[in-house]
Design an enzyme around this catalytic site. Structure first.
Site, short mmCIF file in Angstrom:
data_model
loop_
_atom_site.label_atom_id
_atom_site.label_comp_id
_atom_site.label_asym_id
_atom_site.label_seq_id
_atom_site.Cartn_x
_atom_site.Cartn_y
_atom_site.Cartn_z
N ASP A 1 -81.70 12.44 -16.01
CA ASP A 1 -80.51 12.52 -16.85
C ASP A 1 -80.54 11.54 -18.02
O ASP A 1 -81.23 10.52 -17.98
CB ASP A 1 -79.26 12.19 -16.01
N HIS B 1 -76.20 18.01 -20.76
CA HIS B 1 -75.52 16.86 -20.15
C HIS B 1 -74.47 16.30 -21.12
O HIS B 1 -74.16 15.11 -21.07
CB HIS B 1 -76.56 15.80 -19.80
N HIS C 1 -72.00 11.89 -23.40
CA HIS C 1 -71.91 11.41 -22.02
C HIS C 1 -70.51 10.86 -21.71
O HIS C 1 -70.36 9.76 -21.16
CB HIS C 1 -72.97 10.33 -21.76
N HIS D 1 -83.06 8.88 -13.87
CA HIS D 1 -82.64 8.78 -15.28
C HIS D 1 -83.81 8.35 -16.15
O HIS D 1 -84.59 7.49 -15.76
CB HIS D 1 -81.49 7.78 -15.42
#
Length: 278
Positions: free
Chosen positions: A99, A150, A154, A244
């Site tokens: 991510d 995503h 964020h 991540h």
């Protein structure tokens, strides 16, 4: 797709980048081919949803308008009530997901390790990072990785109204299509914070919602050994692993994958990605 076609596509994407100058819950079991096969209960998992929402930093770009029509009409999906948490399909299959990227300092090292072991993964990217690192999405496309949405900045979606959520999602899908060559078919809510609007809008845009089964906690920078232990101890058929490649110092993540990836392969796991829908 033949190798020469992949390289041609990458050259086209890179040329476009140069021209532009920038760029837990109950689980839903989904087969590796994308077919829903049933539901299975799962305990809530810890994850980045435990973090406080990040404040937009100086380098964060404003989301592009979400009012413009998409370049391609996505296939509308059934609206889910919960995100996909596991996969099935037989055998010792797992999915690796990353991510918050792409990030020029860490993502290339992760891609190198995946390429070394001929493993495909999923990257849930943020639009603001995509426009600065379009060549990394071109590489992901060439090497067979799946790119998911995503959001742009964020944010915590539960604190946004429906229009703001649409803007975050739609502008990111546009950026992914420009750099990757295809619109995303998967979406992951930042911090694992889902709401009804995110499920509805994702389905309208042709994206299935995906969560995770095992959180490496690399976002906490707990140490390379801890990250390795969480992956190796959590490995099981159907597991979706969360890591991540941006959002902080990911040196530990880069080091850890070099240890736990060969371990999973030697243990007989097949690291796969969901099949793209026609």
């Amino acid at each position: 797709m033949q190798k020469d076609q992949l390289f041609t596509r990458r050259r086209m994407l890179l040329a476009g980048a140069a021209a532009l100058g920038a760029a837990g819950t109950a689980g839903i079991v989904v087969a590796a081919g994308g077919e829903e096969t049933g539901r299975t209960a799962a305990a809530p998992v810890a994850g980045p949803q435990a973090r406080q929402a990040l404040k937009p930093s100086a380098f964060r770009l404003q989301p592009l308008t979400g009012d413009a029509p998409p370049r391609a009409v996505p296939r509308r999906l059934k609206v889910r009530d919960e995100p996909v948490l596991r996969i099935s399909g037989g055998g010792r299959r797992m999915v690796l997901t990353f991510d918050d990227g792409p990030n020029p300092e860490y993502t290339p090292h992760i891609l190198d390790t995946l390429a070394k072991y001929r493993v495909r993964a999923m990257f849930f990217v943020c639009g603001e990072c995509v426009v600065e690192n379009r060549e990394l999405l071109a590489r992901m496309a060439d090497e067979g990785h799946v790119v998911g949405n995503h959001t742009w900045t964020h944010p915590l979606l539960t604190e946004l109204d429906r229009h703001e959520i649409r803007s975050e999602m739609e502008s990111t899908s546009d950026a992914i299509e420009d750099a990757y060559g295809q619109r995303p078919q998967w979406f992951r809510a930042p911090y694992g914070a889902w709401n009804r609007a995110a499920f509805q809008l994702g389905a309208q845009m042709g994206m299935e919602p995906m969560a995770w089964t095992v959180d490496t906690t690399d976002w906490m920078e707990p140490g390379t050994d801890t990250i390795v232990d969480r992956v190796e101890s959590g490995a099981a058929p159907g597991v979706v692993v969360l890591s991540h490649d941006a959002g902080g110092d990911r040196t530990q993540t880069v080091r850890a994958i070099r240890e736990w990836l060969p371990y999973l392969i030697d243990s007989g796991y097949h690291l796969t990605v969901p099949a793209r829908r026609a």
